[in-house]
Design an enzyme around this catalytic site. Sequence first.
Site, short mmCIF file in Angstrom:
data_model
loop_
_atom_site.label_atom_id
_atom_site.label_comp_id
_atom_site.label_asym_id
_atom_site.label_seq_id
_atom_site.Cartn_x
_atom_site.Cartn_y
_atom_site.Cartn_z
N HIS A 1 10.03 6.08 -7.49
CA HIS A 1 8.90 5.99 -6.27
C HIS A 1 9.94 6.82 -5.60
O HIS A 1 10.20 6.01 -3.49
CB HIS A 1 8.34 4.92 -5.73
CG HIS A 1 6.73 5.67 -5.47
ND1 HIS A 1 6.52 5.90 -3.56
CD2 HIS A 1 5.84 4.78 -5.64
CE1 HIS A 1 5.85 5.92 -3.93
NE2 HIS A 1 4.48 5.24 -4.60
N HIS B 1 0.59 0.69 -9.48
CA HIS B 1 1.74 -0.07 -9.60
C HIS B 1 2.08 -1.14 -10.35
O HIS B 1 3.54 -1.63 -9.78
CB HIS B 1 3.01 0.36 -8.47
CG HIS B 1 2.30 1.69 -7.77
ND1 HIS B 1 2.49 3.64 -8.93
CD2 HIS B 1 2.49 1.86 -6.58
CE1 HIS B 1 2.64 4.53 -7.67
NE2 HIS B 1 2.50 4.05 -6.41
N GLU C 1 5.79 12.14 -7.63
CA GLU C 1 5.96 10.99 -8.92
C GLU C 1 5.68 11.80 -10.40
O GLU C 1 4.55 11.79 -10.72
CB GLU C 1 5.28 9.87 -8.85
CG GLU C 1 5.49 9.33 -7.39
CD GLU C 1 4.57 8.69 -6.67
OE1 GLU C 1 3.76 7.92 -7.46
OE2 GLU C 1 3.38 8.95 -5.87
C1 BGC Z 1 -0.10 6.34 -4.02
C2 BGC Z 1 -0.31 6.17 -3.01
C3 BGC Z 1 0.44 5.07 -2.52
C4 BGC Z 1 1.25 4.86 -2.76
C5 BGC Z 1 2.05 3.73 -1.86
C6 BGC Z 1 1.49 6.73 -4.30
O1 BGC Z 1 1.88 6.45 -5.88
O2 BGC Z 1 -0.64 7.42 -5.28
O3 BGC Z 1 -1.81 6.25 -3.45
O4 BGC Z 1 -0.10 4.50 -0.97
O5 BGC Z 1 1.84 5.03 -3.41
O6 BGC Z 1 2.51 2.95 -2.54
#
Ligand code: BGC
Length: 356
Positions: A184, A110, A320
């Site tokens: 998210h 991210h 997402e």
């Molecule tokens: C990821 C997860 C992660 C979550 C929060 C998601 O987009 O795929 O693996 O734990 O975000 O960080």
Amino acid sequence: MDRSFKLDIQEFGTLANGQKVTQFRITNPNGLEMRLIDYGCLMTNLLVPDRSGKLVDVLLGFDRLEDYVKDSPYFGAVIGRYGNRIAGGQFSLDGTTYSLPQNDGPNTLHGGVKGFDKVMWQAAPITDSTAYGVAFSYESPDGEEGFPGTLTARVRITLNDQNEVTLDYTAVTDKPTVINLTQHNYYNLDGMGTCLDQVMTIYADQYTPVDSTLIPTGERAPVAQTPFDFRTGKPIGKDIGADNRQLAYGRGFDHNFVLNKQAPGLLSLAAEVYSTKTGITMDVLTEEPGIQFYSGNFLDGSLKGKGGLVCEHRGAFCLETQHFPDSPNHPEFPSTRLNPGDIYQTRTVYRFGRKD
Ligand code: BGC
């Protein structure tokens, strides 16, 4: 009911450096309410009427700014520059290798340690005749979190009178770079409890299997005859406990689905979710080629959310919309490269309704 749009602006909190964070509260003529803040370009609340007309906040989140700053698992935020993972915190572009912070085991997740979810965005209200919202922008300096190029990102988040939350993303760069913006939100269409009874449909014949660190192997595997087959709709919890190596790697669903598309870039229906309890439905439409379905596996009950509500294990799901994870290291995947002079542009819509 007052059948007009409303926009209310108020202070949400103050960051440690003294910057004030503003909250925008938008209500549409049907009574849906969306609240956005300029820290992290983040959606804090989304109040949707259930089948009896009672408003349900379908988002996990916090009441206080401090909690978003401290240890939020990306609740409600826009994710950039690169949503999802980049293997080993490295990629190459035109012969130069770029190193990124490794903030998820060996990988970058991210956008790194201080992604777009942790910066202040410029924000301006939008009051069109059929949609209200906020136009956000952020200029990410060349080299921020290791990524090349000054990147100017804009995200318009609007709520219209059709009960659609639309995210319009655009970006430009002054050097070749990679980009994969997403959002998210953690959804629970019941507003509380686990999300396991909520019925999910994903329009994908294939998904991208991962290794034990959740990096795609490069394969596009058929979902048929696997727990990943959501094509005709089933409760999220139905097969989540199946004996399956991919589910073991994700501790549940945490995978990118390859969306069925008539043509690349077309806005098409990607997923539908339905709560039998509240009757609330959500459709996801996107121009993106993929969607990460994450079933809240890393929520462990240690976080207290809005109104003190415990964020329980699998207490929400994320959908997402995105390019595939680790695309910069997978030339066989749709490209995430952005060149100077080109405009990154993509739309995703979350549409709400109810079934009796
Ligand atoms: C990821 C997860 C992660 C979550 C929060 C998601 O987009 O795929 O693996 O734990 O975000 O960080």
